[in-house]
Design an enzyme around this catalytic site. Structure first.
Site, PDB file in Angstrom:
ATOM      1  N   TRP A  82     -35.176  -3.682  -3.244  1.00  0.00           N
ATOM      2  CA  TRP A  82     -36.130  -4.681  -2.768  1.00  0.00           C
ATOM      3  C   TRP A  82     -37.522  -4.412  -3.286  1.00  0.00           C
ATOM      4  CZ3 TRP A  82     -36.166  -9.286  -0.499  1.00  0.00           C
ATOM      5  CH2 TRP A  82     -37.270  -9.700   0.273  1.00  0.00           C
TER       6      TRP A  82
ATOM      7  N   ARG B 146     -38.212  -1.316  10.685  1.00  0.00           N
ATOM      8  CA  ARG B 146     -37.928   0.013  11.223  1.00  0.00           C
ATOM      9  C   ARG B 146     -38.080   0.107  12.734  1.00  0.00           C
ATOM     10  NH1 ARG B 146     -37.321   3.597   7.252  1.00  0.00           N
ATOM     11  NH2 ARG B 146     -38.159   3.138   5.185  1.00  0.00           N
TER      12      ARG B 146
ATOM     13  N   TYR C 216     -45.533  -1.933  15.860  1.00  0.00           N
ATOM     14  CA  TYR C 216     -44.988  -2.101  14.505  1.00  0.00           C
ATOM     15  C   TYR C 216     -45.535  -3.385  13.919  1.00  0.00           C
ATOM     16  CZ  TYR C 216     -41.485  -1.966  10.744  1.00  0.00           C
ATOM     17  OH  TYR C 216     -40.844  -1.911   9.525  1.00  0.00           O
TER      18      TYR C 216
END
Lengths: 217, 235
Positions: free
Chosen positions: B134, B40, B34
């Site tokens: 956001w 996430r 990631y």
């Protein structure tokens, strides 16, 4: 066998994959359909939120239990009746594909139904047709092909939640792009036909109420 | 390991060692990839931490990502991905659920798992709403998204979650069953971000059981240890 009661809106939307799973399993269920007009009043019959846990549909009720969230419900039905994948790894692959189909189709809901600004809507649709959709379909075609050549199902040897989710939601993707968009993705195109030809699913598709409002603008 | 007590004892000891070695090499190798963010991937990292299972925690810097993506190893051109014994799984919640099922943190019956999934998906709705806020590309859209979060998404979802929590042992335990599950860990990962984004609005104040749950999860030794040790990132 518990008595299952599914409550959703009249059209296919987020409820149809659950209906298809019950049908594929050959399991009876009460198929309650609520019009958009009647939904607010129905919400008010449950001020304590004992049924409409998140003020949304679908919900599934059985044996005194209530489940909300369409994928959670679908996965429950899939697990109960053998449509979820056979090992944890297979289930993960099924979930991955379900998520990917959701990612491909859910922006349509935001941008068709909820977007009021015409210019923003048009701009988004161009991006959808030219970039987002091809990207999703290419990825799904590749994953399908990786499973023994792509002439069966997405995961393992039999139909799962992943195939049913794809076959159901792809209609909306086609509707908002072009009728022949799947010609560029022959394995996916054949999968859709294969799923819809499965006897119990074919029977359901034939007998289900026709209710395309909201889904197809 | 030989004690020299008897050849039979030695043989038994080395047999049981061999069985342990076999089971160690049968343990899958996990590699999670990631960005250098919680984002996430954090639900999965929390699951590994609680399960006490080793994994390679690969973090790709923003500048490296275009090349990584072009490598074709990411099924949807996105992260996170989990590689386990040569198989690649994408989609963050699919990964988390896989790990949760492997480590017994998913719920014990199909019904419990469905409740866990329901809670996770509801939290996802709030995450999505906060994401819209956001990532909004103009001030008008941002304000609209924030309004929707504060007046609709958060009150509706968190009310539902608080009620669900309270049906389980009065709300003083965990979301589902008698022990920590993926639902609690995803709630934690979400609220880390949520509480930071909406500090002034203090949205958690209206939900005492959820607030206490968050503290309870943070106090679990394995969680506490990971939260202290993990790289500190903004999101």
């Amino acid at each position: 066998m518990p008595k299952y009661k599914l409550t959703y809106l009249v059209f296919r939307g987020r409820g149809e994959v659950i209906r298809l799973l019950f049908a594929a399993a050959g399991v009876e269920f009460e198929d309650v359909r609520v019009t958009l007009k009647d939904w607010p009043a129905m919400k008010e019959t449950d001020p304590e939120r004992k049924r409409f846990l998140f003020n949304q549909l679908p919900i599934l009720e059985f044996d005194g239990h209530v489940l909300a969230q369409s994928h959670a419900i679908a996965r429950y039905v899939a697990n109960e009746f053998g449509f979820a994948g056979n090992t944890n790894l297979e289930k993960a692959k099924v979930d991955m594909i379900v998520s990917a189909v959701e990612d491909a189709y859910s922006p349509l809901v935001t941008n068709v139904w909820y977007e009021k600004d015409k210019a923003r809507k048009e701009a988004w649709f161009t991006e959808f047709r030219e970039t987002l959709l091809p990207k999703s379909l290419t990825a799904l075609e590749k994953l399908l092909t990786a499973n023994g050549g792509g002439d069966g199902f997405f995961v393992g040897d039999s139909v799962t939640f992943a195939d049913i989710m794809f076959a159901d939601r792809v209609d909306l993707l086609v509707f908002h792009s072009s009728p022949d968009v799947l010609d560029g993705y022959p394995k996916l195109k054949a999968l859709k036909s294969r799923v819809e030809a499965l006897p119990k699913i074919a029977e359901w598709i034939k007998k289900r109420p026709y209710a395309p409002d909201f889904e197809f603008h | 390991m030989s004690q020299g007590i008897s050849p039979l004892a030695d043989a038994l000891v080395s047999c049981s060692n061999a069985r342990r070695d076999t089971s160690r090499s049968a343990m899958p190798t996990y590699k999670l990839t990631y960005f250098d963010l919680r984002g996430r991937a954090e639900p999965s990292r929390l699951l590994f931490a609680v399960a006490g299972v080793e994994y390679e925690d690969v973090r790709i810097q923003r500048e490296q990502w275009p090349n990584e993506k072009a490598s074709g190893k990411y099924p949807f051109g996105q992260m996170p991905v989990l590689e386990v014994d040569g198989q690649v799984i994408a989609q963050s919640i699919a990964i988390a659920r896989y790990l949760a099922n492997e480590f017994g943190l998913a719920g014990k019956t199909n019904l419990e798992k469905a409740k866990v999934d329901m809670i996770v998906d509801a939290i996802g709705d709030v995450s999505k709403g906060l994401g819209e806020m956001w990532f909004a590309n103009d001030e008008a859209k941002k304000a609209e998204a924030k309004e929707k979060c504060l007046t609709k998404t958060i009150p509706t979802t968190f009310t539902g979650l608080e009620k669900i929590l309270m049906t389980n042992n009065g709300g003083d335990g965990f979301f589902v069953g008698d022990s920590l599950t993926m639902a609690d860990l995803i709630f934690l990962a979400h609220t880390d971000y949520h509480v930071d984004q909406l500090k002034e609005e203090n949205t958690m104040a209206a939900f005492p059981k959820l607030t206490a749950l968050r503290e309870r999860i943070l106090a679990q030794p394995s969680v506490k240890q990971w939260v202290e040790a993990r790289p500190k990132t903004k999101i």
